[in-house]
Design an enzyme around this catalytic site. Structure first.
Site, mmCIF file in Angstrom:
data_model
loop_
_atom_site.group_PDB
_atom_site.id
_atom_site.type_symbol
_atom_site.label_atom_id
_atom_site.label_comp_id
_atom_site.label_asym_id
_atom_site.label_seq_id
_atom_site.Cartn_x
_atom_site.Cartn_y
_atom_site.Cartn_z
ATOM 1 C CG ASP A 13 -1.888 -1.188 1.184
ATOM 2 O OD1 ASP A 13 -2.249 -1.646 0.090
ATOM 3 O OD2 ASP A 13 -2.238 -1.677 2.271
ATOM 4 C CE LYS A 16 2.258 -2.458 -4.332
ATOM 5 N NZ LYS A 16 1.975 -2.095 -2.943
ATOM 6 N N GLY A 40 -4.610 -4.258 -3.930
ATOM 7 C CA GLY A 40 -5.593 -3.210 -4.214
ATOM 8 C C GLY A 40 -4.794 -1.989 -4.604
ATOM 9 C CG HIS A 41 -1.938 -2.105 -7.063
ATOM 10 N ND1 HIS A 41 -0.982 -2.656 -7.877
ATOM 11 C CD2 HIS A 41 -1.719 -2.643 -5.828
ATOM 12 C CE1 HIS A 41 -0.228 -3.490 -7.180
ATOM 13 N NE2 HIS A 41 -0.667 -3.513 -5.935
ATOM 14 C CD GLN A 222 0.581 -8.873 -2.542
ATOM 15 O OE1 GLN A 222 1.231 -9.540 -3.311
ATOM 16 N NE2 GLN A 222 -0.673 -8.569 -2.808
ATOM 17 C CB THR A 237 1.553 -12.226 0.604
ATOM 18 O OG1 THR A 237 0.513 -12.816 -0.203
ATOM 19 C CG2 THR A 237 2.745 -11.830 -0.269
ATOM 20 N NE ARG A 303 -4.014 0.511 3.395
ATOM 21 C CZ ARG A 303 -4.133 1.274 2.316
ATOM 22 N NH1 ARG A 303 -3.791 2.542 2.351
ATOM 23 N NH2 ARG A 303 -4.595 0.768 1.196
ATOM 24 C CE LYS A 329 -1.696 7.977 1.593
ATOM 25 N NZ LYS A 329 -2.667 6.917 1.853
ATOM 26 C CG LEU A 330 6.519 14.683 1.572
ATOM 27 C CD1 LEU A 330 7.304 13.826 2.543
ATOM 28 C CD2 LEU A 330 7.441 15.192 0.459
#
Ligand code: GDP
Ligand code: IMO
Ligand code: MG
Length: 423
Positions: A13, A16, A40-41, A222, A237, A303, A329-330
């Site tokens: 997560d 990507k 989940g992209h 992943q 995984t 999460r 996500k900065l």
């Protein structure tokens, strides 16, 4: 022209999907090499949000060909649902998607066994998509492959044989009702009608494409710390998300791979169980989850959130051979007065030399932190590196140095335009 592998460098997560979408503008082919619909992209384009589970994130660029390699495990129902959803949104899939004849099929009993084992004592916190049980059958040489869909007799025989064994397991070990073999055969015999046209000899196709000078982006799912060999086993995984997996999962040899692109989140998250040294279980963790909208793209689970772990990313860079890196996500860190970065671990007051993947050891380490000043600003509208506050630039250069990686792409929001190249 080049062949690059893009890898999640933490616990998945990392963003990507967004970065593959950005980069795929300059690639001819995007290929998934492992995992399945546990991924989940997310790609946001305008006011539309797409969550891709099996189909490579390059599908949203009309000139890009998408390929699912042999290392992926395919749930035909999930695949057909995803194709239907894309087509409903006027995204053409026909003629742009190819699937390896050697990819394994997820069967209903894989999902059932996944959920049964998760209801027991030794939970992993899986996504429940049947991933582990499908790879178990693959390595036990009992699996059913995409190519088997093309031979009705073989397919029926293999399903019967597998279900005979699974029914014994279900009845005798799990005290569960038996599976209806005829119903599963009927269901899977139907898939050849819809899936046939996508099947291809993928190693031949991809190697020829490289010969012709085409560029290929290999999209990992992943993340490195979820790798069955190099991750925090058993809380991983069942596939190889690290860059090495890109070769076995596609049929492209290591000698034809030019570079490895790492993706890191500006902090750390993890879904499911397992040790997480920099996890924040207080209000700061809650704030990261809220501001970062940290809920699973596949399962919706909250999460677990924590500070950036440079020691972990340094390990990830080593096993993946990361050449360049994107940080995502900065913007989420924009409302923290102080930001901590883990620069190493200690145990019993002694510095640990190398990242311990052994979960017993990892759960008892103490992270060593450096505290940096926050920038207390919304940076989601910044369009270039030069527009970033000094504290943000300092944060980037600090984590880059500590983790031993170079950032060339910076992401400050989920949209395409919220991305720029570092100076
Ligand atoms: P993946 O599995 O690595 O593709 O990542 P996910 O899609 O599961 O999770 C990443 C989430 O963060 C998605 O909701 C993205 O839309 C979002 N995202 C990606 N990059 C950024 C960013 O730079 N800032 C913010 N705020 N969100 C981002
Ligand atoms: P993307 O590609 C984050 C985690 C699960 C669980 C463990 C095993 O979106 O980054 P599995 O269903 O694979 O047997 O679950 O792995 N996991 C992920 N965590 N992102 C993912 O994918 C994940 N795929 C699996 O939460 O801890
Ligand atoms: Mg995801």
């Amino acid at each position: 022209m080049s062949v690059s592998v893009l890898v999640g460098s933490q616990w998945g997560d990392e963003g990507k999907g967004k970065i593959v979408d950005i980069l795929s503008e300059n690639y001819d082919i995007v290929t998934r090499y492992q995992g399945g619909a546990n991924a989940g992209h997310t790609v946001e384009i305008g006011d539309k949000k797409y969550i891709l589970h099996l189909i490579p994130s390059g599908i949203l660029r009309e000139n890009v060909i998408c390929v699912i390699g042999n290392g992926v495990v395919i749930d035909p129902t999930a695949l057909l649902d995803e194709i239907a959803l894309l087509e409903k949104n006027n995204i053409k899939v026909d003629g742009r998607l190819f699937i390896s004849h050697n990819a394994h099929l997820i069967m209903p009993y894989h999902k059932l066994l996944d959920s049964i084992s998760e209801s027991g004592e030794n939970k992993i916190g899986t996504t429940g998509r049947g991933i582990g049980p499908c790879y178990i059958d693959k390595y036990a040489r009992k699996g059913i492959k995409i190519v088997d869909l093309l031979n009705r007799k073989v397919l029926e025989e293999k399903i019967r044989e597998n279900i005979k064994e699974k029914n014994i397991l279900l009845k005798k070990i799990y005290d569960h009702e038996e599976l209806d073999v005829e119903e599963i055969i009927r269901q899977y015999l139907e898939f050849d009608k819809t899936i046939d046209k996508y099947i291809k000899d993928v190693p031949f196709y991809l190697n020829n494409a490289i010969d012709e000078g085409k560029s290929i982006l290999l999209e990992g799912a992943q993340g490195a710390l979820l790798d069955v060999d190099h991750g925090t086993y058993p809380y991983v995984t069942s596939s190889s998300p690290t860059s090495g997996g890109a070769c076995t999962g596609t049929g492209i040899p290591p000698t034809r791979i030019d570079s490895v692109i790492g993706i890191v989140k500006a902090y750390t998250t993890r879904v499911g169980l397992g040790p997480f040294p920099t996890e924040l279980t207080d209000e700061e963790g809650e704030k990261l989850r809220k501001v970062g909208a940290e809920y699973g793209a596949t399962t919706g689970r909250p999460r677990r959130c924590g500070w950036f772990d440079a020691f972990l990313v340094r390990y990830s860079a080593m096993i993946n051979g990361i050449n360049t890196c994107a940080v995502t996500k900065l913007d989420v860190l924009g409302s923290f007065d102080k930001i901590k970065v883990c620069i190493g671990y200690e145990k019993n007051g002694k510095k640990i030399k190398s990242f311990p993947t052994d979960v017993e050891r990892l759960s008892t380490v103490t992270p060593v932190y450096e505290t940096l000043p926050g920038w207390n600003k919304d940076i989601s509208n910044c369009l270039s590196y030069s527009e970033l506050p000094t504290e943000t630039k300092d944060y980037l250069s600090f984590i880059s140095k500590q983790a031993g990686i170079t950032f060339n792409i910076i992401s400050v929001g989920p949209k395409r335009k919220q991305t720029f190249y570092a100076d």
